[in-house]
Design an enzyme around this catalytic site. Structure first.
Site, PDB file in Angstrom:
ATOM      1  N   MET A  30     -11.430  -5.499   5.981  1.00 44.83           N
ATOM      2  CA  MET A  30     -10.419  -4.166   6.662  1.00 44.83           C
ATOM      3  C   MET A  30     -10.634  -4.921   8.196  1.00 44.83           C
ATOM      4  O   MET A  30     -11.104  -5.571   8.244  1.00 44.83           O
ATOM      5  CB  MET A  30     -11.567  -3.513   6.386  1.00 44.83           C
ATOM      6  CG  MET A  30     -11.776  -3.008   5.491  1.00 44.83           C
ATOM      7  SD  MET A  30     -10.074  -2.058   4.571  1.00 44.83           S
ATOM      8  CE  MET A  30      -9.263  -0.838   5.639  1.00 44.83           C
ATOM      9  N   MET A  72      -9.107   8.127  -1.286  1.00 41.07           N
ATOM     10  CA  MET A  72     -10.212   8.413  -0.135  1.00 41.07           C
ATOM     11  C   MET A  72     -10.263   9.810  -0.516  1.00 41.07           C
ATOM     12  O   MET A  72      -9.680  10.327  -0.973  1.00 41.07           O
ATOM     13  CB  MET A  72      -9.721   8.137   1.688  1.00 41.07           C
ATOM     14  CG  MET A  72      -8.379   7.107   1.552  1.00 41.07           C
ATOM     15  SD  MET A  72      -7.556   7.164   3.099  1.00 41.07           S
ATOM     16  CE  MET A  72      -7.192   5.705   2.900  1.00 41.07           C
ATOM     17  N   MET A 125     -12.279   4.189  -1.187  1.00 40.67           N
ATOM     18  CA  MET A 125     -13.009   4.507  -0.574  1.00 40.67           C
ATOM     19  C   MET A 125     -13.652   5.863  -0.014  1.00 40.67           C
ATOM     20  O   MET A 125     -12.822   6.451   0.620  1.00 40.67           O
ATOM     21  CB  MET A 125     -12.043   4.776   1.687  1.00 40.67           C
ATOM     22  CG  MET A 125     -11.497   3.232   1.766  1.00 40.67           C
ATOM     23  SD  MET A 125      -9.717   2.686   2.383  1.00 40.67           S
ATOM     24  CE  MET A 125      -8.709   2.778   1.222  1.00 40.67           C
ATOM     25  N   SER A 175       0.937  -0.958   0.171  1.00 43.44           N
ATOM     26  CA  SER A 175       0.124   0.453   0.226  1.00 43.44           C
ATOM     27  C   SER A 175       0.801   1.402   0.086  1.00 43.44           C
ATOM     28  O   SER A 175       1.456   0.968   1.074  1.00 43.44           O
ATOM     29  CB  SER A 175      -0.975  -0.325   1.020  1.00 43.44           C
ATOM     30  OG  SER A 175      -1.394   1.437   1.413  1.00 43.44           O
ATOM     31  N   HIS A 194      -0.793  -1.363  -4.022  1.00 42.28           N
ATOM     32  CA  HIS A 194      -2.126  -0.950  -4.032  1.00 42.28           C
ATOM     33  C   HIS A 194      -2.795   0.704  -3.176  1.00 42.28           C
ATOM     34  O   HIS A 194      -1.437   1.378  -2.380  1.00 42.28           O
ATOM     35  CB  HIS A 194      -2.587  -1.562  -2.075  1.00 42.28           C
ATOM     36  CG  HIS A 194      -3.590  -2.024  -0.995  1.00 42.28           C
ATOM     37  ND1 HIS A 194      -4.949  -2.064  -2.198  1.00 42.28           N
ATOM     38  CD2 HIS A 194      -4.153  -1.160  -0.953  1.00 42.28           C
ATOM     39  CE1 HIS A 194      -5.878  -2.518  -1.053  1.00 42.28           C
ATOM     40  NE2 HIS A 194      -5.786  -1.717  -0.319  1.00 42.28           N
ATOM     41  N   ASP A 245      -4.826   3.462  -1.781  1.00 39.93           N
ATOM     42  CA  ASP A 245      -5.775   4.058  -1.156  1.00 39.93           C
ATOM     43  C   ASP A 245      -6.233   4.999  -1.747  1.00 39.93           C
ATOM     44  O   ASP A 245      -5.983   5.834  -2.080  1.00 39.93           O
ATOM     45  CB  ASP A 245      -5.308   3.805   0.099  1.00 39.93           C
ATOM     46  CG  ASP A 245      -5.186   2.305   0.370  1.00 39.93           C
ATOM     47  OD1 ASP A 245      -6.052   1.693   0.876  1.00 39.93           O
ATOM     48  OD2 ASP A 245      -4.064   1.878   1.051  1.00 39.93           O
ATOM     49  N   ASP A 303      -6.640  -6.475   4.784  1.00 37.16           N
ATOM     50  CA  ASP A 303      -5.784  -4.668   4.719  1.00 37.16           C
ATOM     51  C   ASP A 303      -6.286  -4.248   6.294  1.00 37.16           C
ATOM     52  O   ASP A 303      -7.402  -3.664   6.197  1.00 37.16           O
ATOM     53  CB  ASP A 303      -6.831  -4.194   3.939  1.00 37.16           C
ATOM     54  CG  ASP A 303      -6.197  -2.577   2.890  1.00 37.16           C
ATOM     55  OD1 ASP A 303      -4.992  -2.498   3.982  1.00 37.16           O
ATOM     56  OD2 ASP A 303      -6.613  -1.458   2.608  1.00 37.16           O
ATOM     57  N   HIS A 330      -8.342   0.450  -4.377  1.00 40.46           N
ATOM     58  CA  HIS A 330      -8.946   0.668  -3.231  1.00 40.46           C
ATOM     59  C   HIS A 330      -9.902   1.739  -2.985  1.00 40.46           C
ATOM     60  O   HIS A 330      -9.153   2.828  -2.214  1.00 40.46           O
ATOM     61  CB  HIS A 330      -8.470   0.229  -2.315  1.00 40.46           C
ATOM     62  CG  HIS A 330      -8.783  -0.294  -0.748  1.00 40.46           C
ATOM     63  ND1 HIS A 330      -8.749  -0.429   0.410  1.00 40.46           N
ATOM     64  CD2 HIS A 330     -10.163  -0.497   0.163  1.00 40.46           C
ATOM     65  CE1 HIS A 330      -9.751  -0.536   1.489  1.00 40.46           C
ATOM     66  NE2 HIS A 330     -10.513  -0.499   0.894  1.00 40.46           N
TER      67      HIS A 330
HETATM   68  C1  DX5 Z   1      -6.147   1.917   5.369  1.00 40.68           C
HETATM   69  C2  DX5 Z   1      -6.307   1.062   3.896  1.00 40.68           C
HETATM   70  C3  DX5 Z   1      -4.587   0.255   3.529  1.00 40.68           C
HETATM   71  C4  DX5 Z   1      -3.551   0.417   4.337  1.00 40.68           C
HETATM   72  C5  DX5 Z   1      -2.556  -0.060   5.297  1.00 40.68           C
HETATM   73  O1  DX5 Z   1      -7.778   2.736   4.914  1.00 40.68           O
HETATM   74  O2  DX5 Z   1      -6.884   1.149   3.502  1.00 40.68           O
HETATM   75  O3  DX5 Z   1      -4.832   0.083   2.785  1.00 40.68           O
HETATM   76  O4  DX5 Z   1      -2.970   2.186   3.701  1.00 40.68           O
HETATM   77  O5  DX5 Z   1      -1.971   0.234   5.984  1.00 40.68           O
HETATM   78  P1  DX5 Z   1      -0.681   0.038   7.206  1.00 40.68           P
HETATM   79  O6  DX5 Z   1      -0.744  -1.558   6.343  1.00 40.68           O
HETATM   80  O7  DX5 Z   1       0.104   0.414   7.629  1.00 40.68           O
HETATM   81  O8  DX5 Z   1      -1.943  -0.950   8.305  1.00 40.68           O
HETATM   82 ZN    ZN Z   2      -6.394  -0.460   1.598  1.00 40.36          ZN
END
Ligand code: DX5
Ligand code: ZN
Length: 251
Positions: free
Chosen positions: A170, A69, A101, A40, A65, A67, A205, A99
């Protein structure tokens, strides 16, 4: 028996992917012979992103990956199609796992497909018709994933297991990297790994570290996402190898 890579039964209605059809064949629809590791990039140095990505790919990670948001579904803002397109140009062969969100993931399917994303995961909490959205994602040339938050019961995604290529469980409240892993979500992984056919991956994740990776894998997870455990490690290759519990190629 744990349902890890290569151990899932064949008693499923999900058809095996057609190896001759590039639209249905991908890293995620082929049962892996070892756990896959997704780095990620949320914990990468954004000012040196291409170099950071090259380094973790060279260190052995299988996917990047991303993320995404929107400040509404989660209380943070991160990245979008423009950054995805830049990474695609810089890294033509990388597998880009996006991903979402965000409150309205359907609004961004075409933008991420055009940007060069390989895979698009959306959250069950914000989509009324996951089956229809998964079909749109696949029609746009990407594989489709369905995610659920720690507080969302596994029953919310069970009806759609056969309609997606990946199920994302999650293990932290989404929004930020660096949070503590929540082991109480492991039963959801076990249930989804039982239901998933050989062409469907189960991804964990949030807070995934070498110390809890074995529990994730034993529960049936075959794609492990990690941000801080990889980008925060002094030896990233060792961290990736420890997550998948395979010796590094150079060892
Ligand atoms: C959280 C993300 C994850 C995050 C994981 O909202 O979806 O992908 O980046 O980070 P770590 O591995 O540090 O928990
Ligand atoms: Zn993620």
């Amino acid at each position: 028996m744990p349902a890890g890579p290569g151990r899932r039964g064949s008693a499923t209605s999900t058809p095996a992917p057609d190896a001759t059809d590039p639209m249905t064949q991908s890293l995620l629809t082929t049962p892996p012979t070892r756990p896959l590791v997704a780095a990620s990039i949320l914990s990468a140095d954004f000012a040196n992103l291409a170099a950071e990505c090259r380094e973790v790919l060279a260190a052995g990670c299988d996917l990047l990956h991303l993320d995404v948001m929107d400040g509404h579904f989660v209380p943070n803002l991160t990245m979008g199609p423009a950054l995805t397109a830049s990474l695609r140009r810089a890294l033509p062969d990388a597998v880009l796992d996006v991903h979402l969100m965000v409150e309205d993931p359907a609004a961004f399917v075409d933008a991420f497909a055009e940007a060069g994303a390989d895979h698009f995961t959306f959250h069950v909490e914000v989509v009324d018709e996951p089956r229809r959205l998964a079909e749109r994602i696949r029609a746009a040339g990407m594989t489709a994933g369905l995610a659920l938050n720690p507080a969302t019961p596994v029953e919310a995604v069970e009806p759609f297991v056969g309609d997606v290529d990946l199920l994302l469980v999650m293990s932290v409240q989404p929004g930020f990297s660096g949070q503590a892993f929540r082991p109480e979500v492991l039963p959801k992984v076990r249930r989804l790994a039982e239901l998933a056919g050989p062409a469907t991956r189960v991804q964990m994740d949030g807070g995934v570290k070498p110390a809890n990776a074995a529990a994730c894998r034993d529960a049936g997870c075959d794609v492990l996402v990690a941000a801080s455990a990889i980008f925060g490690a002094a030896d990233r290759a060792a961290a990736i190898a420890a997550l998948r519990n395979h010796a590094p190629a150079t060892a």
